[in-house]
Design a protein around this motif. Structure first.
Motif, mmCIF file in Angstrom:
data_model
loop_
_atom_site.group_PDB
_atom_site.id
_atom_site.type_symbol
_atom_site.label_atom_id
_atom_site.label_comp_id
_atom_site.label_asym_id
_atom_site.label_seq_id
_atom_site.Cartn_x
_atom_site.Cartn_y
_atom_site.Cartn_z
ATOM 1 N N TRP A 83 32.183 87.214 11.717
ATOM 2 C CA TRP A 83 32.211 88.655 11.963
ATOM 3 C C TRP A 83 31.101 89.442 11.263
ATOM 4 O O TRP A 83 30.899 90.611 11.549
ATOM 5 N N ARG A 84 30.384 88.814 10.343
ATOM 6 C CA ARG A 84 29.339 89.553 9.627
ATOM 7 C C ARG A 84 27.934 89.106 10.012
ATOM 8 O O ARG A 84 27.091 89.927 10.377
ATOM 9 N N LEU B 242 34.564 77.658 22.504
ATOM 10 C CA LEU B 242 34.254 79.062 22.802
ATOM 11 C C LEU B 242 32.795 79.231 23.209
ATOM 12 O O LEU B 242 32.466 80.072 24.051
ATOM 13 N N PHE B 243 31.914 78.435 22.606
ATOM 14 C CA PHE B 243 30.494 78.503 22.962
ATOM 15 C C PHE B 243 30.266 78.070 24.411
ATOM 16 O O PHE B 243 29.576 78.762 25.169
ATOM 17 N N VAL B 244 30.860 76.937 24.773
ATOM 18 C CA VAL B 244 30.707 76.435 26.136
ATOM 19 C C VAL B 244 31.256 77.437 27.139
ATOM 20 O O VAL B 244 30.644 77.713 28.182
ATOM 21 N N GLY C 189 31.595 80.667 26.620
ATOM 22 C CA GLY C 189 30.832 81.906 26.559
ATOM 23 C C GLY C 189 29.550 81.871 27.355
ATOM 24 O O GLY C 189 29.233 82.802 28.101
ATOM 25 N N ILE C 190 28.794 80.772 27.225
ATOM 26 C CA ILE C 190 27.485 80.731 27.890
ATOM 27 C C ILE C 190 27.597 80.557 29.399
ATOM 28 O O ILE C 190 26.599 80.713 30.116
ATOM 29 N N THR C 191 28.783 80.239 29.895
ATOM 30 C CA THR C 191 28.965 80.106 31.348
ATOM 31 C C THR C 191 29.427 81.400 32.000
ATOM 32 O O THR C 191 29.615 81.451 33.221
ATOM 33 N N LEU C 192 29.591 82.467 31.194
ATOM 34 C CA LEU C 192 30.048 83.745 31.720
ATOM 35 C C LEU C 192 28.868 84.559 32.252
ATOM 36 O O LEU C 192 27.753 84.478 31.702
ATOM 37 N N PRO C 193 29.087 85.381 33.267
ATOM 38 C CA PRO C 193 28.012 86.270 33.753
ATOM 39 C C PRO C 193 27.632 87.291 32.689
ATOM 40 O O PRO C 193 28.508 87.881 32.055
ATOM 41 N N GLY C 194 26.357 87.471 32.485
ATOM 42 C CA GLY C 194 25.878 88.424 31.479
ATOM 43 C C GLY C 194 25.742 87.837 30.092
ATOM 44 O O GLY C 194 25.249 88.516 29.180
ATOM 45 N N ALA C 195 26.173 86.560 29.917
ATOM 46 C CA ALA C 195 26.152 85.957 28.583
ATOM 47 C C ALA C 195 24.749 85.900 28.006
ATOM 48 O O ALA C 195 24.520 86.214 26.833
ATOM 49 N N TRP C 196 23.763 85.510 28.826
ATOM 50 C CA TRP C 196 22.412 85.344 28.310
ATOM 51 C C TRP C 196 21.749 86.666 27.969
ATOM 52 O O TRP C 196 20.824 86.706 27.146
ATOM 53 N N GLU C 197 22.236 87.744 28.556
ATOM 54 C CA GLU C 197 21.728 89.065 28.147
ATOM 55 C C GLU C 197 22.177 89.373 26.727
ATOM 56 O O GLU C 197 21.412 89.909 25.916
ATOM 57 N N GLY C 198 23.422 89.027 26.433
ATOM 58 C CA GLY C 198 23.912 89.213 25.069
ATOM 59 C C GLY C 198 23.169 88.342 24.083
ATOM 60 O O GLY C 198 22.801 88.797 22.987
ATOM 61 N N ILE C 199 22.930 87.083 24.447
ATOM 62 C CA ILE C 199 22.210 86.169 23.564
ATOM 63 C C ILE C 199 20.784 86.653 23.331
ATOM 64 O O ILE C 199 20.234 86.517 22.235
ATOM 65 N N ARG C 200 20.165 87.229 24.371
ATOM 66 C CA ARG C 200 18.816 87.769 24.219
ATOM 67 C C ARG C 200 18.784 88.877 23.178
ATOM 68 O O ARG C 200 17.858 88.944 22.357
ATOM 69 N N VAL D 286 29.546 84.641 19.675
ATOM 70 C CA VAL D 286 29.935 86.050 19.711
ATOM 71 C C VAL D 286 29.140 86.824 20.754
ATOM 72 O O VAL D 286 29.701 87.539 21.594
ATOM 73 N N PHE D 287 27.819 86.690 20.744
ATOM 74 C CA PHE D 287 26.994 87.531 21.615
ATOM 75 C C PHE D 287 27.027 87.092 23.074
ATOM 76 O O PHE D 287 26.745 87.896 23.959
ATOM 77 N N SER D 288 27.361 85.849 23.340
ATOM 78 C CA SER D 288 27.527 85.457 24.746
ATOM 79 C C SER D 288 28.714 86.201 25.357
ATOM 80 O O SER D 288 28.647 86.671 26.505
ATOM 81 N N VAL D 289 29.782 86.350 24.581
ATOM 82 C CA VAL D 289 30.961 87.071 25.072
ATOM 83 C C VAL D 289 30.703 88.573 25.109
ATOM 84 O O VAL D 289 31.152 89.272 26.025
ATOM 85 N N LEU D 290 29.949 89.084 24.123
ATOM 86 C CA LEU D 290 29.614 90.510 24.151
ATOM 87 C C LEU D 290 28.724 90.841 25.349
ATOM 88 O O LEU D 290 28.833 91.915 25.940
#
Length: 577
Positions: free
Chosen positions: A57-58, A252-254, A256-267, A336-340
Motif C-alpha cells: 500500500w505504500r 492477482l498479477f496474472v 490484473g494484467i489480463t484486464l482491459p486498461g491494465a497496461w495503461e495503469g502499469i505505464r 496494484v496499478f494493473s487493477v487501477l
C-alpha cells in the motif's frame, strides 16, 4: 592478568581467560533459549518480517508519485549503500551475542537505554498495528456474502453522497474534481461508516465499535497461538504465512494484467520522469521507504538472528532478504496499478486520480476495483487474506522481540514463556482498545505518524555509532570474520564507518525537515493531539540520554574510559556486562 590477554581483549578478539575453542563451545545450541530448526526458518521469518503491508500500500504509490521508473535509481542505490549494510550489522549483533535487544546494549553500557527505547517503540506500534490488520479480517468475513456490501449504495450506512462504482462521470454531469470532493464511493462509505463507524475527529472518541473489537480479539488470539512457543512455533508457522502471500500476489498479477486498461495503469507506474531525480524529496522518500520496509532499529532483526547457529553465514542472508523484499515491492506495484488501470478504464476517471497510497489504497480504492471483476468475492478473499498474512508476519517478530527481551533479562521466566507471552498480548490488547472506538482511526493515524518516525532512525544511528566508532569497526569485523569463518571485503568497513552513518543522518534530517502535522482524510488534528503524538515519539527517544546520564552517574573515570573499557570487556558476553 597477563598483558597478552589484556591486549587481545582490547582488540576485540577473545575476552580474558577464554580461548577461541571455549568461546565456540559457549555459543553452541542453547537448549534453554532455543534455536531455529533450520536456516530456512530464519530466512522465512526475516522475509515475513520485512515484507509487510507497506510493500503493497505504500511503495507503489511512492514510486508513481516520485518519478515512476526513475524512482528505482535512488531506491536501489540506497538499498545497496544503507539497507543491506544495516541488515547485515543487526543480524551480526544478534547472532554473535545470542541475545535480544535490551541485553544486547550492555555491550556498550553508555547506550544501554537504546534497548529500552526499542521496547517502548515496539509496544506502542504493536498496540495499533494489530488493529490495522484486524480490518482485513472484517473485510474477509464480509467478502463471504453473495454480494459484496461495498458494491452499491443500498445500505443503511450509505449517505446521499454515495456514487455507485462504474458510473461514468459524464453521466453524472460532474467533473473529476467534483467527484473527488462531493461524492463518496460505496467502498469509502463501507470502510468509514460501517467498519470504523468513524466520528468527526479525535476529540470525539465515542464508544467501542463491537464488530471491530471482535476482529481485534480474534487477531490477538491467532497471533498468540502462533508465537506461544517462541521460535519453535514461529519457525513452523512461517512456512505458510511467509510464502502464501507470494502465491496470492502472483495470482492477482496474472489476473490484473489480463484486464482491459491494465497496461495503461502499469505505464503510469513505471514511466520514468528523470527530472525528478533532481528533487531531494524523491531521494528522501526512497531512503525512508528502504529504512521502514527492512525494519532495522525495531529489535526484530537482532532477535531473529540471535536464534541462529553461531557459525551461520549471515552475510548472504543479509543480502538475500533485503533484495527479495525490494523486488516484492516493485512486483506489488504491477499488481496494484494493473487493477487501477482497469478501474480507470471502467469509470473514466484518470489513473492519476484513482491512485492513492496507505490505508486508502488497501481499504477503499482496491476494494472498489475488485467489485468490477468477475467473481469479486474470490478476489476479495484472496486480497484481504494476503494483507492479513503480510501484517501478521511482521507482528510475530515484533512481539517475539518483546518477549525475548523479557526472558533474556530474567532467564528464569523462560520456563514460563507461554504465560509471559499470554500476559504481554493481553496487556497490549487492553492498550489497543483506544483504537477500536469511533475515533480509533484518528488514534491509529496519530501514533503511526509520530511514534516511530524519528525514534527508530535515532536508534539505528546509535547502533552504527557503537559498531563503527565506539567498539571500533576493525574489531567488529574481526569478530564477524571469526563467526562466519570468512574474510570480508573492505567495502563493509567503509560502509559501517562512513557511508551508512551519513545516509542515516540524511534520513533523520529530511524526516524532521519534511515533517508536517498529521491529518486524516483532510481533517486536521487539534494542537493537544499533536502534542500527544510527539510525546509518543519522545517517550522512546528519551531513554537514550537517560541511559547515558545513569551510566555516567554510576561509573568512575572519564567518558572515554566508560565507553571503551566497558565495551571491550562485554562484547562477548552481554548478559554479564
Amino acid at each position: 592478568m597477563k598483558m597478552k590477554e589484556i591486549g587481545r581483549a582490547v582488540e576485540g578478539r577473545v575476552p580474558p581467560g577464554n580461548s577461541q575453542s571455549t568461546l565456540e563451545d559457549k555459543w553452541k545450541d542453547d537448549s534453554e533459549r532455543g534455536n531455529w530448526g533450520s536456516k530456512t526458518e530464519f530466512i522465512l521469518s526475516c522475509l515475513g518480517y520485512a515484507i509487510g503491508i507497506g510493500n503493497v500500500w505504500r511503495f507503489p504509490y511512492l514510486c508513481y508519485r516520485n518519478g515512476g521508473g526513475a524512482f528505482l535509481v535512488p531506491y536501489l542505490l540506497i538499498l545497496a549503500l544503507c539497507g543491506i549494510p544495516l541488515f547485515f550489522m543487526e543480524t551480526t549483533l544478534g547472532q554473535f551475542a545470542s541475545t535480544s535487544c535490551v541485553t544486547l546494549f550492555r555491550i556498550c553500557p553508555l547506550f544501554k537505554g537504546t534497548g529500552f527505547a526499542i521496547l517502548i517503540v515496539n509496544v506502542i506500534c504493536t498496540v495499533y498495528y494489530n488493529v490495522i490488520i484486524s480490518y482485513p479480517i472484517y473485510f474477509l468475513v464480509m467478502s463471504l456474502r453473495s454480494r459484496l456490501p461495498w458494491e452499491d449504495c443500498d445500505h443503511e450506512w450509505n449517505t446521499d453522497k454515495c456514487l455507485k462504482i462504474g458510473t461514468k462521470l459524464d453521466e453524472m454531469g460532474n467533473s473529476t474534481q467534483n467527484h473527488s470532493t462531493l461524492w463518496k464511493t460505496p467502498a469509502d462509505e463501507f470502510f468509514h461508516h460501517k467498519i470504523l463507524q468513524i466520528s468527526d475527529g479525535i476529540e470525539s472518541p465515542g464508544t467501542i465499535v463491537w464488530e471491530l473489537l471482535l476482529c481485534n480479539v480474534a487477531s490477538w488470539i491467532i497471533v498468540f497461538l502462533c508465537i506461544m512457543n517462541g521460535v519453535k512455533s514461529v519457525g513452523k508457522v512461517v512456512y505458510f504465512t511467509a510464502t502464501f502471500p507470494f502465491v496470492i500476489l502472483l495470482v492477482l498479477f496474472v489476473r490484473g494484467i489480463t484486464l482491459p486498461g491494465a497496461w495503461e495503469g502499469i505505464r503510469f507506474y513505471i514511466s520514468p520522469q528523470w527530472d525528478q531525480l533532481l528533487n531531494i524529496k524523491v531521494w528522501a522518500d526512497a531512503a525512508v521507504q528502504i529504512f521502514y520496509s527492512l525494519g532495522p532499529g525495531w529489535g526484530g532483526i537482532v532477535n531473529m538472528a540471535s536464534y541462529n547457529r553461531f557459525h551461520n553465514n549471515n552475510k548472504w542472508d543479509s543480502i538475500f532478504v533485503p533484495t527479495v523484499n525490494c523486488g516484492t515491492s516493485i512486483f506489488a506495484g504491477f499488481v496494484v496499478f494493473s487493477v487501477l488501470g482497469f478501474m480507470s478504464h471502467k469509470t473514466g476517471v484518470p489513473v492519476s486520480t484513482v491512485a492513492t497510497g496507505g490505508p486508502g489504497l488497501a481499504f477503499v480504492t482496491y476494494p472498489e476495483a475488485i467489485t468490477m471483476l468477475p467473481l469479486p468475492q474470490l478476489w476479495a478473499v484472496l486480497f484481504f487474506f494476503m494483507l492479513y498474512l503480510l501484517g501478521m508476519d511482521s507482528l510475530f517478530v515484533q512481539i517475539e522481540a518483546l518477549i525475548s527481551s523479557v526472558t533474556d533479562a530474567y532467564p528464569k521466566l523462560r520456563k514460563h514463556k507461554q504465560c509471559v507471552t499470554g500476559l504481554s498480548c493481553f496487556i497490549m490488547f487492553l492498550g489497543s482498545l483506544f483504537c477500536v472506538t469511533n475515533g480509533g482511526m484518528y488514534v491509529v493515524q496519530l501514533l503511526d505518524w509520530y511514534a516511530a518516525s524519528t525514534s527508530v532512525i535515532l536508534i539505528c544511528i546509535v547502533e552504527i555509532l557503537i559498531v563503527g566508532w565506539i567498539y571500533d569497526c576493525t574489531a567488529f569485523i574481526r569478530d564477524l570474520e571469526f563467526m562466519i569463518e570468512e574474510k570480508l571485503h573492505v567495502w563493509w568497513k567503509v560502509s559501517w564507518k562512513y557511508t551508512t552513518p551519513s545516509i542515516l543522518m540524511f534520513i533523520f534530517v529530511t524526516t524532521v525537515a519534511f515533517n508536517s502535522p498529521v491529518t486524516y482524510n483532510g481533517l486536521k488534528y487539534p494542537d493537544w493531539a499533536l502534542l500527544v503524538g510527539w510525546f509518543a515519539a519522545v517517550a522512546s527517544m528519551i531513554c537514550i540520554p537517560i541511559g547515558v546520564v545513569h551510566t555516567l552517574a554510576k561509573s568512575r573515570g572519564t567518558l572515554i574510559q566508560v565507553c571503551i573499557l566497558k565495551v571491550t570487556c562485554s562484547l562477548y558476553s552481554p548478559s554479564s556486562a
